[in-house]
Design a protein around this motif. Structure first.
Motif, mmCIF file in Angstrom:
data_model
loop_
_atom_site.group_PDB
_atom_site.id
_atom_site.type_symbol
_atom_site.label_atom_id
_atom_site.label_comp_id
_atom_site.label_asym_id
_atom_site.label_seq_id
_atom_site.Cartn_x
_atom_site.Cartn_y
_atom_site.Cartn_z
ATOM 1 N N MET A 161 0.822 -1.202 0.000
ATOM 2 C CA MET A 161 0.000 0.000 0.000
ATOM 3 C C MET A 161 0.858 1.255 0.000
ATOM 4 N N GLU A 162 1.907 1.256 0.823
ATOM 5 C CA GLU A 162 2.782 2.424 0.914
ATOM 6 C C GLU A 162 3.552 2.646 -0.386
ATOM 7 N N GLU A 163 4.027 1.565 -1.007
ATOM 8 C CA GLU A 163 4.755 1.688 -2.266
ATOM 9 C C GLU A 163 3.854 2.230 -3.367
ATOM 10 N N GLN A 164 2.620 1.730 -3.421
ATOM 11 C CA GLN A 164 1.678 2.210 -4.423
ATOM 12 C C GLN A 164 1.310 3.670 -4.185
ATOM 13 N N GLN A 165 1.151 4.030 -2.907
ATOM 14 C CA GLN A 165 0.796 5.415 -2.586
ATOM 15 C C GLN A 165 1.885 6.377 -3.060
ATOM 16 N N THR A 166 3.137 6.007 -2.855
ATOM 17 C CA THR A 166 4.247 6.857 -3.281
ATOM 18 C C THR A 166 4.244 7.045 -4.793
ATOM 19 N N LYS A 167 4.054 5.943 -5.532
ATOM 20 C CA LYS A 167 4.039 6.029 -6.995
ATOM 21 C C LYS A 167 2.857 6.860 -7.485
ATOM 22 N N VAL A 168 1.688 6.638 -6.872
ATOM 23 C CA VAL A 168 0.492 7.379 -7.276
ATOM 24 C C VAL A 168 0.681 8.875 -7.034
ATOM 25 N N GLU A 169 1.197 9.232 -5.854
ATOM 26 C CA GLU A 169 1.346 10.644 -5.510
ATOM 27 C C GLU A 169 2.370 11.345 -6.391
ATOM 28 N N ASP A 170 3.401 10.637 -6.805
ATOM 29 C CA ASP A 170 4.378 11.232 -7.727
ATOM 30 C C ASP A 170 3.712 11.564 -9.066
ATOM 31 N N LEU A 171 2.839 10.667 -9.518
ATOM 32 C CA LEU A 171 2.133 10.922 -10.773
ATOM 33 C C LEU A 171 1.103 12.045 -10.618
ATOM 34 N N VAL A 172 0.478 12.106 -9.444
ATOM 35 C CA VAL A 172 -0.478 13.185 -9.184
ATOM 36 C C VAL A 172 0.235 14.531 -9.273
ATOM 37 N N ALA A 173 1.416 14.620 -8.667
ATOM 38 C CA ALA A 173 2.190 15.866 -8.705
ATOM 39 C C ALA A 173 2.522 16.257 -10.142
ATOM 40 N N GLN A 174 2.893 15.266 -10.953
ATOM 41 C CA GLN A 174 3.202 15.521 -12.360
ATOM 42 C C GLN A 174 1.969 16.037 -13.098
ATOM 43 N N CYS A 175 0.838 15.391 -12.853
ATOM 44 C CA CYS A 175 -0.423 15.768 -13.506
ATOM 45 C C CYS A 175 -0.857 17.176 -13.100
ATOM 46 N N MET A 176 -0.767 17.477 -11.819
ATOM 47 C CA MET A 176 -1.169 18.797 -11.332
ATOM 48 C C MET A 176 -0.260 19.886 -11.886
ATOM 49 N N ALA A 177 1.033 19.600 -11.984
ATOM 50 C CA ALA A 177 1.971 20.576 -12.554
ATOM 51 C C ALA A 177 1.642 20.853 -14.014
ATOM 52 N N ASP A 178 1.258 19.803 -14.735
ATOM 53 C CA ASP A 178 0.887 19.980 -16.138
ATOM 54 C C ASP A 178 -0.329 20.884 -16.283
ATOM 55 N N GLU A 179 -1.153 20.917 -15.227
ATOM 56 C CA GLU A 179 -2.360 21.749 -15.248
ATOM 57 C C GLU A 179 -2.127 23.120 -14.606
ATOM 58 N N GLY A 180 -0.886 23.383 -14.216
ATOM 59 C CA GLY A 180 -0.542 24.703 -13.695
ATOM 60 C C GLY A 180 -0.648 24.870 -12.196
ATOM 61 N N PHE A 181 -0.717 23.775 -11.454
ATOM 62 C CA PHE A 181 -0.814 23.866 -9.993
ATOM 63 C C PHE A 181 0.427 23.261 -9.337
ATOM 64 N N GLU A 182 0.759 23.788 -8.173
ATOM 65 C CA GLU A 182 1.787 23.159 -7.342
ATOM 66 C C GLU A 182 1.130 22.025 -6.572
ATOM 67 N N TYR A 183 1.865 20.963 -6.372
ATOM 68 C CA TYR A 183 1.322 19.847 -5.585
ATOM 69 C C TYR A 183 2.469 19.079 -4.965
ATOM 70 N N THR A 184 2.434 18.932 -3.657
ATOM 71 C CA THR A 184 3.443 18.163 -2.936
ATOM 72 C C THR A 184 2.893 16.779 -2.669
ATOM 73 N N PRO A 185 3.559 15.720 -3.117
ATOM 74 C CA PRO A 185 3.058 14.357 -2.900
ATOM 75 C C PRO A 185 2.758 14.092 -1.429
ATOM 76 N N ASN A 186 1.590 13.506 -1.183
ATOM 77 C CA ASN A 186 1.174 13.163 0.174
ATOM 78 C C ASN A 186 1.240 11.652 0.310
ATOM 79 N N THR A 187 2.301 11.170 0.928
ATOM 80 C CA THR A 187 2.505 9.722 1.014
ATOM 81 C C THR A 187 1.933 9.123 2.285
ATOM 82 N N ASP A 188 1.263 9.934 3.109
ATOM 83 C CA ASP A 188 0.638 9.418 4.316
ATOM 84 C C ASP A 188 -0.745 8.895 3.963
ATOM 85 N N THR A 189 -0.904 7.573 3.910
ATOM 86 C CA THR A 189 -2.191 6.988 3.530
ATOM 87 C C THR A 189 -3.221 7.135 4.641
#
Length: 338
Positions: free
Chosen positions: A59-87
């Motif tokens: 669960m923790e490994e998947q959360q880290t990977k998901v949050e990294d992609l979320v940050a990438q996606c949000m940046a592409d849309e013009g927002f800052e986003y810090t990955p939240n790895t605390d499930t």
């Protein structure tokens, strides 16, 4: 097509539905809900084949990977986003939940008002603390920018005509913003929700109804209810109703303070009284302990845990014989999706 309940959730419910409020069989019984014949087919979908430690790590490994992609996606849309790895989720082996042991029941009842998990949080307050690393950034945005941030992150709120009567709606990862996209990228398609197994989901739902309405379970519940009446607790017709009665009263106490959630409640106000600390909740907690002990005594007298599992497992075996090919296909798809 509206999504139905995932097969994994149905399977988990099937294994414990009879034992609501009483958990699995005791250590002195021959059967445990973990012996469910269906589990060999469906556990692959919910990680039941992994240890709690392995589930937590995954669960923790998947959360880290998901949050990294979320940050990438949000940046592409013009927002800052810090990955939240605390499930905020800790996978447990169930050691805190032992409602077939008298010592546990005398202390926690059904675990509703007197919850062992609340006690753990009081002993380890750091476990309650989980801060959103994006809170300061979101606060710095205007109201319209905040709305855009959350819509980009989670997707647009479903329109009223998209909701079912019970308030649920069909989840589609394509409509769930950056979170939905990122989760799909890492986890792939969920076989338990796929169209391929929609017929199997329907059959599982029918199995649940068959279990709950079985004559054998009705007879067992009647035997338990008779015992309860003899001990001064009449009015119950099913074992599950005992614990539900406490939960319903608890909800009423909270509803009196918080309402239906449509109106905000200022918990910082000087006159605010926490319902969980009030005299009504204290009295309900005492009632919970009293009722749960009597319930346990009647379950023990009627061998409720073991007999109910025998009824359930017999119905599961029949279900497997009638649907073996579909179950094998689902198991293969679930294992392949890992």
């Amino acid at each position: 097509m509206r999504s139905t309940v995932p097969l994994a959730a149905l399977a988990a419910s099937a294994m414990v539905f009879i034992l609501t409020g009483c958990g699995g069989a005791s250590s002195d019984d021959k059967l445990s809900y973990e012996d469910s014949p269906l589990s060999q087919y469906l556990s692959a979908a919910w990680g039941g084949d992994l240890s709690p430690e392995e589930q937590q790590k995954k669960m923790e490994e998947q959360q880290t990977k998901v949050e990294d992609l979320v940050a990438q996606c949000m940046a592409d849309e013009g927002f800052e986003y810090t990955p939240n790895t605390d499930t905020g989720t800790v996978v447990s082996d169930g050691g805190e939940w032992e409602p077939e042991k008298r010592e546990w029941v005398e202390k926690y009842g059904y675990g509703f008002v007197n919850s062992p998990f609340s006690e753990q949080l009081e002993e380890n307050p750091s476990e309650q603390e989980s801060s959103d690393p994006n809170a300061d950034y979101v606060t710095s945005l205007s109201e319209s920018e905040q709305a855009a941030f959350y819509e980009t992150l989670y997707g647009a709120t479903p329109a009223e005509d998209e909701l079912a009567e019970d308030g649920s709606y069909e989840y589609r990862w394509e409509d769930a913003g950056c979170q939905g996209w990122a989760q799909h990228e890492i986890q792939g398609d969920d076989p338990s929700q796929s169209e391929e197994f929609s017929a199997l989901r329907t059959k599982m739902e029918e199995l649940m109804t068959t279990m709950q309405d079985s004559p054998e379970l009705a007879d067992l519940n009647a035997e338990w209810a008779s015992c309860m009446a003899d001990k001064g607790e009449p009015g119950f017709t099913k074992q599950s109703e005992a614990g539900e009665s406490i939960m319903e009263e608890q909800n009423k106490i909270y509803d009196e303070v918080y309402g239906d959630g449509s109106e905000p409640v200022d918990t910082e106000a000087a006159d605010f009284e926490d319902p969980s600390e009030g005299p009504e909740m204290k009295a309900l907690g005492e009632r919970e302990l009293e009722l749960a002990v009597i319930d346990l005594e009647c379950r023990e007298k009627t061998s409720f845990a073991t007999k109910s599992l025998e009824i359930q497992f017999a119905l599961e075996e029949k279900f497997i014989a009638e649907n073996k090919a579909e179950l094998e296909a689902f198991k293969a798809a679930a294992e392949q999706s890992k």
